[in-house]
Design an enzyme around this catalytic site. Structure first.
Site: not given
Length: 233
Positions: A32-33, A86, A89, A100-101, A108, A126
């Site tokens: 999402s970020t 990137d 989590d 890897g959530g 990645e 986070k």
């Protein structure tokens, strides 16, 4: 107080502004970020006439690059990247990451390993002192489907905690990654020496990759509730 979405945007924009230059080859992460990072990257390409080429880490990242009409490339053409931006989590005090959530940890990690620097963008939720402090969904481990049960048993017997096969929400059965594998989530773990544990996990036959990113990130940007951005190196 900035919302979580505002905090994500602040971190993403700052990272793109500081780490992407003209003629950069950029690894585009997932989550999402990263949506805000691609948005900012597209703005800069348009406004500053930057020549930027993007390598995606997942199907989602590829779609974002295409939707924003950025130049899509891959590791066959550009095996060495200038930067990879990137999300994560969770990020501990030593910049060790859980990723890897969203199920994209293998690609990645491959793309991040090809970049001169891995830059992490996230909101303040986070940021932890140690892994597992805030993120309770476990450390993802991508595994070959036929081996998931032996791997689960071996991790629980040797390292403790509980290991669960990640189940899909919109389909019957387990989550299947972009690479056709399953994901195990290792929960209730202790505070380990993570480089040693990462090596131990990767040596188990059938483990494809772990969501532990150890000694990979160069810097992290966290958007804070007060509207500022915290930098961690």
């Amino acid at each position: 107080m900035a919302s979580l979405e505002s905090a994500k945007k602040l971190a993403a924009y700052k990272a793109v502004d500081l780490h992407v230059q003209n003629n950069s080859i950029v690894g585009v992460g997932s989550g999402s970020t990263v949506v805000y990072a691609v948005e900012r990257l597209a703005e800069r390409v348009k406004n500053e006439k930057l020549n930027v080429q993007c390598v995606p880490t997942s199907f989602q990242a590829r779609q974002l690059i295409i939707q924003h009409r950025l130049h899509l490339t891959d590791l066959e053409i550009h095996p060495r990247l200038d930067v990879c931006i990137d999300g994560a989590d969770e990020v501990d005090s030593t910049l060790t990451l859980i990723k890897g959530g969203g199920g994209c940890l293998l690609q990645e990690k491959i793309v991040a390993s090809c970049a001169k620097e891995l830059i992490i963008i996230a909101d303040y939720t986070k940021n932890s002192q140690k892994l597992g402090e805030q993120y309770k969904k476990g450390i993802p481990i991508e595994v070959v489907p036929m081996a998931y049960l032996p791997i689960k048993t071996q991790i629980e017997n040797q390292l403790g905690g509980t290991v669960e096969l990640r189940m899909a929400k919109a389909k019957a059965g387990p989550v299947v990654t972009d690479n056709g594998n399953f994901i195990l989530d290792w929960k209730n773990f202790q505070d380990y020496k993570w480089d040693t544990i990462n090596t131990k996990l990767n040596l188990i036959p059938g483990v494809v990759e772990t969501g532990l990113f150890v000694n990979m990130a160069k810097k992290a940007y966290f958007g804070l509730a007060d509207g500022s951005v915290k930098e961690q190196i």
